[in-house]
Design a protein around this motif. Structure first.
Motif, PDB file in Angstrom:
ATOM      1  N   CYS A 280       0.865  -1.174   0.000  1.00 44.12           N
ATOM      2  CA  CYS A 280       0.000   0.000   0.000  1.00 44.12           C
ATOM      3  C   CYS A 280       0.911   1.237   0.000  1.00 44.12           C
ATOM      4  CB  CYS A 280      -0.893   0.011   1.235  1.00 44.12           C
ATOM      5  SG  CYS A 280       0.086   0.259   2.722  1.00 44.12           S
TER       6      CYS A 280
ATOM      7  N   ASP B  65       1.397   3.289   2.278  1.00 44.69           N
ATOM      8  CA  ASP B  65       2.089   3.439   3.557  1.00 44.69           C
ATOM      9  C   ASP B  65       3.225   2.432   3.729  1.00 44.69           C
ATOM     10  OD1 ASP B  65       0.406   5.470   4.131  1.00 44.69           O
ATOM     11  OD2 ASP B  65      -0.850   4.337   5.543  1.00 44.69           O
TER      12      ASP B  65
ATOM     13  N   HIS C  62       3.032  -0.979   3.847  1.00 46.22           N
ATOM     14  CA  HIS C  62       2.764  -2.343   4.328  1.00 46.22           C
ATOM     15  C   HIS C  62       2.845  -3.283   3.132  1.00 46.22           C
ATOM     16  CE1 HIS C  62       0.168   0.214   7.143  1.00 46.22           C
ATOM     17  NE2 HIS C  62       1.213  -0.206   7.877  1.00 46.22           N
TER      18      HIS C  62
ATOM     19  N   CYS D 228      -5.359  -2.816   1.723  1.00 46.09           N
ATOM     20  CA  CYS D 228      -4.330  -3.235   2.673  1.00 46.09           C
ATOM     21  C   CYS D 228      -5.014  -3.679   3.967  1.00 46.09           C
ATOM     22  CB  CYS D 228      -3.399  -2.051   2.957  1.00 46.09           C
ATOM     23  SG  CYS D 228      -2.252  -2.388   4.298  1.00 46.09           S
TER      24      CYS D 228
ATOM     25  N   ASP E 117      -3.903  -3.668   6.860  1.00 45.00           N
ATOM     26  CA  ASP E 117      -3.518  -2.826   7.992  1.00 45.00           C
ATOM     27  C   ASP E 117      -4.157  -1.440   7.962  1.00 45.00           C
ATOM     28  OD1 ASP E 117      -1.830  -4.798   9.084  1.00 45.00           O
ATOM     29  OD2 ASP E 117      -0.275  -4.262   7.633  1.00 45.00           O
ATOM     30  N   CYS E 118      -4.118  -0.786   6.771  1.00 44.74           N
ATOM     31  CA  CYS E 118      -4.558   0.618   6.728  1.00 44.74           C
ATOM     32  C   CYS E 118      -5.694   0.880   5.746  1.00 44.74           C
ATOM     33  CB  CYS E 118      -3.368   1.511   6.390  1.00 44.74           C
ATOM     34  SG  CYS E 118      -2.761   1.260   4.717  1.00 44.74           S
TER      35      CYS E 118
HETATM   36 ZN   LIG Z   1      -1.219  -0.349   4.471  1.00 45.24          ZN
END
Ligand SMILES: [Zn+2]
Ligand SMILES: [Zn+2]
Length: 309
Positions: free
Chosen positions: A22, A24, A26, A46, A48-49
């Protein structure tokens, strides 16, 4: 062999891994099959985000015309797969033909396509000759089959009366393989006898103890004959000593490594395998290149090939 095809040494693409990220940073590293499953699952965020997952210039391939489609996000990849290949569509091939190269789905579709469009399937069945045919088979386990195909050779292993290197094959015709497949493996390479003879092979020689002793007292066996020699034992004569019936196996031997580029398989025999099988990509490649021997027996014993979800 299929007409016009050669045994090709493949680059080991099966080790190729793909990174998705992503913005960010990840990231996940996936195999071709895992990435294709993720693309087709429509879950492109993603974990995570929740930002969109991106790839750096992922190449998707149409297995029919080999067109490449470069995409940079999973969403774009899914759109490309859903839209399909325009060129092929125009030519009337309405297939789900776009894949990541070397994913399970890629191999499976190419295989089905070739089978459906292959009009010159030849088989070794011989009407009216149930006890004889023109072929010899090296039976093996799936991971052995994959590595033989990948390395392009069947390695000679120590065998027979003298324990010298040879490749072992059987001339048992189709319809009588059950014991052999249980013992040696469900997969096999089928060769024509004439090709094996040309490579220096031939039937194993079975001699009794007395005859072997008689020959030994008369100078013994020359190097060339040693790989072919077996002690003649019959289960009724030496009960309990035999774990299996050697006389039924009707062995052929080749006293050195069998190189597939010199002695090309006439066909292959494919048992059960799935994505958990070591070397499954090479099994698919073999199926794409070499004619497959399909037998009633296969259909009876086969549990079918697991498909990717
Ligand atoms: Zn992410
Ligand atoms: Zn196409």
């Amino acid at each position: 062999m299929k007409k016009g095809t050669e045994m090709i040494k493949h680059q080991d693409m099966s080790q190729r891994m793909y990174e998705v990220k992503c913005k960010d940073g990840h990231s996940q590293v996936l195999t071709a099959t895992e990435l294709e499953q993720l693309i087709r699952s429509s879950e492109h965020e993603c974990p995570d985000c929740k930002n969109p997952l991106l790839t750096s210039n992922l190449g998707l391939e149409c297995f029919i015309c080999s067109s490449m489609f470069t995409v940079s996000s999973l969403e774009e990849a899914e759109d490309t797969i859903d839209t399909g290949c325009m060129d092929c569509d125009e030519r009337g091939f309405h297939e789900d033909s776009i894949h990541i190269n070397n994913s399970w789905g890629y191999f499976e579709n190419v295989y089905q396509w070739r089978r459906n469009n292959n009009l010159d399937e030849e088989h070794l069945r011989r009407k009216g000759r149930t006890d004889f045919w023109e072929a010899v088979i090296h039976f093996c386990k799936p991971h052995e089959f994959a590595s033989i195909y990948k390395e392009g050779k069947i390695k000679a292993g120590k065998t027979g009366y003298f324990g010298v290197p040879a490749v072992c094959l059987t001339e048992i015709p189709l319809g009588n393989w059950k014991d052999l497949r249980v013992r040696h493996g469900d997969f096999g390479f089928v060769f024509l006898k004439r090709d094996l003879i040309a490579a220096g092979g031939g039937p194993a020689i079975y001699l009794s103890d007395e005859l072997i002793r008689a020959q030994k007292t008369n100078g013994g066996f020359c190097e060339e004959i040693r790989p072919f020699l077996n002690l003649l034992r019959i289960s009724s004569v030496t009960p309990g000593k035999l774990r299996h019936d050697f006389m039924h196996e009707r062995e052929w031997r080749l006293p050195n490594d069998l190189l597939l580029e010199n002695t090309q398989p006439y066909a292959i025999i494919v048992g059960n395998y799935d994505m958990g099988t070591e070397g499954w990509e090479d099994i698919w490649r073999a199926r794409l290149e070499v004619e497959e021997l399909l037998t009633q027996e296969d259909e009876d014993t086969s549990q079918g090939i697991s498909k990717s979800k």
